[in-house]
Design a protein around this motif. Sequence first.
Motif, mmCIF file in Angstrom:
data_model
loop_
_atom_site.group_PDB
_atom_site.id
_atom_site.type_symbol
_atom_site.label_atom_id
_atom_site.label_comp_id
_atom_site.label_asym_id
_atom_site.label_seq_id
_atom_site.Cartn_x
_atom_site.Cartn_y
_atom_site.Cartn_z
ATOM 1 N N PHE A 1 0.740 -1.049 -0.090
ATOM 2 C CA PHE A 1 0.094 -0.168 0.068
ATOM 3 C C PHE A 1 0.918 1.380 -0.030
ATOM 4 O O PHE A 1 0.636 2.211 -0.620
ATOM 5 N N VAL A 2 1.909 1.197 0.918
ATOM 6 C CA VAL A 2 2.578 2.506 0.802
ATOM 7 C C VAL A 2 3.808 2.572 -0.333
ATOM 8 O O VAL A 2 3.572 3.708 -0.876
ATOM 9 N N GLU A 3 4.660 1.460 -0.466
ATOM 10 C CA GLU A 3 5.646 1.755 -1.359
ATOM 11 C C GLU A 3 5.173 1.641 -2.809
ATOM 12 O O GLU A 3 5.791 2.081 -3.903
ATOM 13 N N ILE A 4 4.028 0.633 -3.240
ATOM 14 C CA ILE A 4 3.650 0.518 -4.501
ATOM 15 C C ILE A 4 2.206 1.161 -4.971
ATOM 16 O O ILE A 4 2.390 2.025 -5.916
ATOM 17 N N ALA A 5 1.354 1.271 -4.027
ATOM 18 C CA ALA A 5 0.250 1.803 -4.273
ATOM 19 C C ALA A 5 0.139 3.402 -3.938
ATOM 20 O O ALA A 5 -0.615 4.277 -4.181
ATOM 21 N N THR A 6 1.474 3.975 -3.201
ATOM 22 C CA THR A 6 1.557 5.302 -2.766
ATOM 23 C C THR A 6 0.309 5.704 -1.998
ATOM 24 O O THR A 6 0.259 6.852 -1.892
ATOM 25 N N ILE A 7 -0.219 4.910 -1.000
ATOM 26 C CA ILE A 7 -1.219 5.238 -0.133
ATOM 27 C C ILE A 7 -0.440 6.024 1.057
ATOM 28 O O ILE A 7 0.386 5.496 1.753
ATOM 29 N N PRO A 8 -0.997 7.021 1.665
ATOM 30 C CA PRO A 8 -0.350 7.652 3.038
ATOM 31 C C PRO A 8 -0.311 6.451 3.784
ATOM 32 O O PRO A 8 -1.170 5.818 4.244
#
Length: 160
Positions: A124-131
Motif C-alpha cells: 500500500f505505501v511503497e507500490i500503491a503510494t497510499i499515505p
Amino acid sequence: MNLARILTQFIDFFYIRPIRKIVPIQTFRYGVCGGANLVLDWVLYFILYNFILKEQILNLGIVAISAHIAAFIIEFPITFYTGFWLNRNIVFPGSQLKQIQQLKRYLLVVCGSILLNYVCLKLFVEIATIPAEIAKIITICITIVYSYVMQKRFTFKISK
C-alpha cells in the motif's frame, strides 16, 4: 464460577438489541476480546518502554536491543497468551481440538498476521503510494478479517 464464564457473562451483558441485529455474538465477543487484548498490549508496551526500560538500550552483554524492540519482545508473549486464552475460552469455547494443537495453530495465525501486516504495508505505501496512516488502517481491517476467519475455521474449528 470460573473466570471465563464471568468474563463471558460480562461481555454478553453489553450485547444489546441494536448490536444483536447487526453482529453475531461470536463476532461481538471476538471484537471485545481482541480490543481488550490490544489495550493490554498498548499499556504494557507504554509501561515497559517508558518506565522499565526508560527509553534506553537494553544491553544483554552479547547483544544490545533498542528500547522499542525490547519492549515488544517482553510484552509479546504476555499478549500472545492472553489473546489465545480469551479466544479459546470466550470466543471459540466449543472447539474439540487439543489445547496444544490450538496453541500451535494460534501461533501460525499470529505469524501470518504479522506477515500480512508487513506485505500490506509494503504494497500500500511503497507500490500503491497510499499515505502510511491510511495504509495502516486498511491493513488493520484486512488483518482483523483474516485473523477472525483463520481462528474460527482453523485454530478453534469445531468438528462436525
